[in-house]
Design a protein around this motif. Sequence first.
Motif, PDB file in Angstrom:
ATOM      1  N   ASP A   1      -2.854  50.017 100.870  1.00  0.00           N
ATOM      2  CA  ASP A   1      -3.262  50.605 100.133  1.00  0.00           C
ATOM      3  C   ASP A   1      -2.744  50.107  98.900  1.00  0.00           C
ATOM      4  O   ASP A   1      -2.787  51.128  97.425  1.00  0.00           O
ATOM      5  CB  ASP A   1      -2.720  51.834 100.106  1.00  0.00           C
ATOM      6  CG  ASP A   1      -0.729  51.919 100.501  1.00  0.00           C
ATOM      7  OD1 ASP A   1      -1.130  50.486  99.980  1.00  0.00           O
ATOM      8  OD2 ASP A   1       0.186  52.484 100.163  1.00  0.00           O
ATOM      9  N   VAL A   2      -3.049  48.424  98.237  1.00  0.00           N
ATOM     10  CA  VAL A   2      -2.625  48.287  97.007  1.00  0.00           C
ATOM     11  C   VAL A   2      -3.773  47.070  96.453  1.00  0.00           C
ATOM     12  O   VAL A   2      -4.602  46.326  97.545  1.00  0.00           O
ATOM     13  CB  VAL A   2      -1.251  47.540  97.067  1.00  0.00           C
ATOM     14  CG1 VAL A   2      -1.351  47.484  95.304  1.00  0.00           C
ATOM     15  CG2 VAL A   2      -0.246  48.510  96.975  1.00  0.00           C
ATOM     16  N   PHE A   3      -4.350  47.820  95.378  1.00  0.00           N
ATOM     17  CA  PHE A   3      -6.025  47.358  94.844  1.00  0.00           C
ATOM     18  C   PHE A   3      -5.311  46.470  93.420  1.00  0.00           C
ATOM     19  O   PHE A   3      -4.337  47.025  92.625  1.00  0.00           O
ATOM     20  CB  PHE A   3      -7.316  47.800  95.119  1.00  0.00           C
ATOM     21  CG  PHE A   3      -7.376  47.531  96.012  1.00  0.00           C
ATOM     22  CD1 PHE A   3      -8.949  46.978  96.106  1.00  0.00           C
ATOM     23  CD2 PHE A   3      -7.244  48.470  96.776  1.00  0.00           C
ATOM     24  CE1 PHE A   3      -9.018  47.563  97.608  1.00  0.00           C
ATOM     25  CE2 PHE A   3      -8.326  49.006  98.532  1.00  0.00           C
ATOM     26  CZ  PHE A   3      -9.263  48.054  98.024  1.00  0.00           C
ATOM     27  N   ARG A   4      -6.190  45.390  92.851  1.00  0.00           N
ATOM     28  CA  ARG A   4      -5.153  44.180  92.155  1.00  0.00           C
ATOM     29  C   ARG A   4      -7.195  44.195  91.684  1.00  0.00           C
ATOM     30  O   ARG A   4      -8.042  43.612  91.816  1.00  0.00           O
ATOM     31  CB  ARG A   4      -5.546  43.534  92.161  1.00  0.00           C
ATOM     32  CG  ARG A   4      -5.047  42.458  90.804  1.00  0.00           C
ATOM     33  CD  ARG A   4      -3.680  40.865  90.674  1.00  0.00           C
ATOM     34  NE  ARG A   4      -4.992  40.344  91.098  1.00  0.00           N
ATOM     35  CZ  ARG A   4      -4.161  39.197  91.920  1.00  0.00           C
ATOM     36  NH1 ARG A   4      -2.709  38.989  91.370  1.00  0.00           N
ATOM     37  NH2 ARG A   4      -4.732  38.799  92.821  1.00  0.00           N
ATOM     38  N   LEU A   5      -7.601  44.634  89.494  1.00  0.00           N
ATOM     39  CA  LEU A   5      -8.569  44.917  89.031  1.00  0.00           C
ATOM     40  C   LEU A   5      -7.786  43.702  87.940  1.00  0.00           C
ATOM     41  O   LEU A   5      -6.970  44.022  87.469  1.00  0.00           O
ATOM     42  CB  LEU A   5      -8.995  46.052  88.536  1.00  0.00           C
ATOM     43  CG  LEU A   5      -9.794  45.604  87.510  1.00  0.00           C
ATOM     44  CD1 LEU A   5     -11.583  45.676  88.393  1.00  0.00           C
ATOM     45  CD2 LEU A   5     -10.552  47.869  87.137  1.00  0.00           C
TER      46      LEU A   5
ATOM     47  N   GLU B   1      -8.770  43.034  97.504  1.00  0.00           N
ATOM     48  CA  GLU B   1      -7.638  44.610  98.110  1.00  0.00           C
ATOM     49  C   GLU B   1      -6.620  43.324  98.255  1.00  0.00           C
ATOM     50  O   GLU B   1      -6.534  42.092  99.120  1.00  0.00           O
ATOM     51  CB  GLU B   1      -8.505  44.716  99.488  1.00  0.00           C
ATOM     52  CG  GLU B   1      -6.955  45.014 100.346  1.00  0.00           C
ATOM     53  CD  GLU B   1      -7.986  46.088 102.094  1.00  0.00           C
ATOM     54  OE1 GLU B   1      -7.309  45.123 103.036  1.00  0.00           O
ATOM     55  OE2 GLU B   1      -9.543  46.556 101.576  1.00  0.00           O
ATOM     56  N   SER B   2      -5.182  44.253  98.946  1.00  0.00           N
ATOM     57  CA  SER B   2      -3.953  42.989  98.904  1.00  0.00           C
ATOM     58  C   SER B   2      -3.876  42.730 100.288  1.00  0.00           C
ATOM     59  O   SER B   2      -4.391  43.491 101.221  1.00  0.00           O
ATOM     60  CB  SER B   2      -2.182  44.154  98.749  1.00  0.00           C
ATOM     61  OG  SER B   2      -1.775  43.234  99.522  1.00  0.00           O
TER      62      SER B   2
ATOM     63  N   PRO C   1      -2.402  51.657  93.374  1.00  0.00           N
ATOM     64  CA  PRO C   1      -2.580  52.339  94.712  1.00  0.00           C
ATOM     65  C   PRO C   1      -4.013  53.066  94.734  1.00  0.00           C
ATOM     66  O   PRO C   1      -4.312  53.398  94.569  1.00  0.00           O
ATOM     67  CB  PRO C   1      -1.856  53.797  94.534  1.00  0.00           C
ATOM     68  CG  PRO C   1      -1.686  53.941  93.035  1.00  0.00           C
ATOM     69  CD  PRO C   1      -2.168  53.015  92.046  1.00  0.00           C
ATOM     70  N   MET C   2      -4.623  52.786  95.929  1.00  0.00           N
ATOM     71  CA  MET C   2      -5.641  52.979  96.872  1.00  0.00           C
ATOM     72  C   MET C   2      -5.131  53.829  98.241  1.00  0.00           C
ATOM     73  O   MET C   2      -4.548  53.613  98.829  1.00  0.00           O
ATOM     74  CB  MET C   2      -6.380  52.237  97.527  1.00  0.00           C
ATOM     75  CG  MET C   2      -7.881  52.814  97.444  1.00  0.00           C
ATOM     76  SD  MET C   2      -9.092  53.069  97.017  1.00  0.00           S
ATOM     77  CE  MET C   2      -8.958  52.250  95.452  1.00  0.00           C
ATOM     78  N   PRO C   3      -5.687  55.212  98.595  1.00  0.00           N
ATOM     79  CA  PRO C   3      -5.323  56.133  99.727  1.00  0.00           C
ATOM     80  C   PRO C   3      -5.642  54.514 100.969  1.00  0.00           C
ATOM     81  O   PRO C   3      -6.977  54.142 100.993  1.00  0.00           O
ATOM     82  CB  PRO C   3      -6.444  56.621 100.194  1.00  0.00           C
ATOM     83  CG  PRO C   3      -6.494  56.971  98.716  1.00  0.00           C
ATOM     84  CD  PRO C   3      -6.427  56.149  97.863  1.00  0.00           C
TER      85      PRO C   3
END
Length: 787
Positions: free
Chosen positions: A106-110, A100-101, A52-54
């Motif tokens: 507010d959702v990222f994938r690394l 970024e999704s 998650p990310m703000p």
Amino acid sequence: MDCGLLTNKKEAVPLKHIEVELEVQGHVATVTSTLQYINEEECPLEAVFVFPMPSGAAVCHFSAKIADQEIVAELQEKQEAREQYDDALSSGEQAFLLEESEESVDVFRLSVGSLPPHQSATVTFIYIIELSVQADHSLQFCLPAVLNPRYSPAGTGGGIVSEITSSSTRVSYSLSFTAHVSSPNPITKVESKCPLEPLTFLNTEHTKAKVSLSAGHKFDRDVELYVYYQNPHQLTAIVEAGAPTAQPGTLMGDPAVMISFYPEFPESVMSSTMSCGEFVFVMDRSGSMGSFTHEEGRAQERIACARDTLLLLLKSLPMGCYFNIYGFGSDFESFFPKSVQYSQDTMAKAVKKVKEIRADMGGTEILQPLEHIYKQPCIPDHPRQLFIFTDGEVGNTRDVLHCVKRNADVHRCFSFGIGEGASSALITGLAENGSGHAQFITGTERMQAKVMQSLRFALQPAVIDIVEDWAGLSFTRLSPPIKTLFHGQRALIYAQLKGEDCQNSEANGKISVRYRLGEQEVSNTVHFSMMSIENSGLVIHKLGARCLIRSLEREEQDDGVDKEALKARVVELSKQSGVSSSHTAFIAVNKGSGQAVKGPLVTRRIPTQGLSSYDAQLCYYSLYDADESMCSSYSRGYDIKNRCYVKKSLTKRIKNWFGFSNRSFSVKQAASLETSEASMDPLLQIVSLQEAVGCWQMESTLAEVFGVTKKELIAKIPEKVKPDVWATLLALIWLHGFKIDAQVEWQCLAMKAVEWLRTQTVGNLLECVRVGNSLLGCQVKEDALGL
């Protein structure tokens, strides 16, 4: 216990540690997160970490260090970045992709690609974010640690959010967190719901300080930090010089300014309320609402807390308004075919239905009820106000927000995120697109207090008709116009300054903000210097770019626009400013990483802490026949996260989830039991007994809350005082005497009671209060009642 990034034998844990450095500068913060990986397997590995990310964050840097070599990622168009990542992996090169999704900001994938056996890697990403203002004027920073599984409606695909999986295991990687705080105004204190080391001031003026998270944090909840400054309402303007290497006339080459606008509300405005409006309460009744509100002590289920909150809301509405209540899950239903006028009869019918609400409607399809509500004709002279409650687990966030934005002119939206992991993109987006206010209920916070605060906002005048005067300055606005501000809200205005005067550090600027608050016309002015702040890291430029990018992305959802042109503009802005977007991704490739991959590339996913107890229960129960004896058998062995229930209590919950009926312990009986348990709370019982007009009647149940008999209440009625007036006075005295710490929850219904009493003949008020205090054992002053 299984944990971290799992091998085939469920042993290895490549993600070892997360280190977070926070730099707070006044109202904004720069966050540097470093993740340390180790491939402990015997084959090359691709690690995928969905986190998650703000929602308001501007991600502006990504780098990776492999052994002793550091590579810094660059922003590229997303599809190009993905292709480059795949090409690198197929060539045996190490690569990293941060994206970024497309469904939720507010959702990222690394993706950490092609790590050779026993190789280590450290990745660092930096983001900038505004700090949100709280009710006590503190500024809040939140590091999301919990990401709940998101519900994706059928046919949507889900994208990145579909990769979010729940784990019944404890995340094993550790977290260290340190914050440095600086401000023009002195820092008074820094607090958190998580244990902190003592605050250390770094200068005698107390404008610089340092604080760290205590060791041993489990990272099973969001890390929230609350910063308190002196003079929080002070209007400020900060100028930041452009990047020396950027072309003048571009966003990053020109100076940028950030204006902090935090209007004060006089008591005369705070004490006034309106009696009109259409109030529509939209309640999430999906299965996840059966989870607990927190992991400590005697936690309520989210849906039970929601029922109590709806009861408070219904009792607090003003006479003459209109209202309706919707429940949604995989489908939706409403209490009434259309909004009805608020009266004793309609309120009583709604209260009865509220007691029957359960988390029994399946998935989380929030878009359908919203579209249905917006199709209903608005009621003249009764502005529509939506109150949306959800744990925020949807996969079509952008579609939902676009729907709200399309209907922004016909309603105001107040949103509430329930529990750890609620989507900040959804909750804040609902409020931003609906000119409302967002609240998050986490940890042991009471939902009722935050919801009633928002109801006060809905009933009170707000700052509207906001006009800015830039006093001849040439500028391009980067943030969207401000439409509405409620009590306790602050707005940050970003603009790119143009012209020769703005390049002169000795020049001065002025901006005035005019607005209407109730019947008052107000104007605020701030003078500021063009001299740039030092060591800013282009924070203001990047946050301004983030605002402009998000506006363009929202515009892409509109009909009849040139989507390709808007996408190209977003990609250009993203690459120019170094701020991520839905159309770009950070890509880093280590060109000199050596040999090509031999053998298959194994993919591992790092579990993110989620709704472990609820999902584990449902997964386990689905293996069983829906039979009373099987449920009872399992209930004896139930122990998830050390939460043990007696056999009957767990059986009741199983029955509610699966809709069992015709058993010796039926759902209907369970509902009666829960209603009975709720009535044990004297505050809720007092609330439930109030009538729509605001008064209480002389009843035995009211006397029981007071700890006396109805006969004793009647015997103490002062001369020439009617029974309902006496009961209402006693209820007010009891609330002020025993529940003053929860005043925000009952303040609206108390105001209704006071208004009703003013229409009655009270007689000797001083004598009534004296006798009431004596009877109830209180010491409430007459003035405190507001009469």
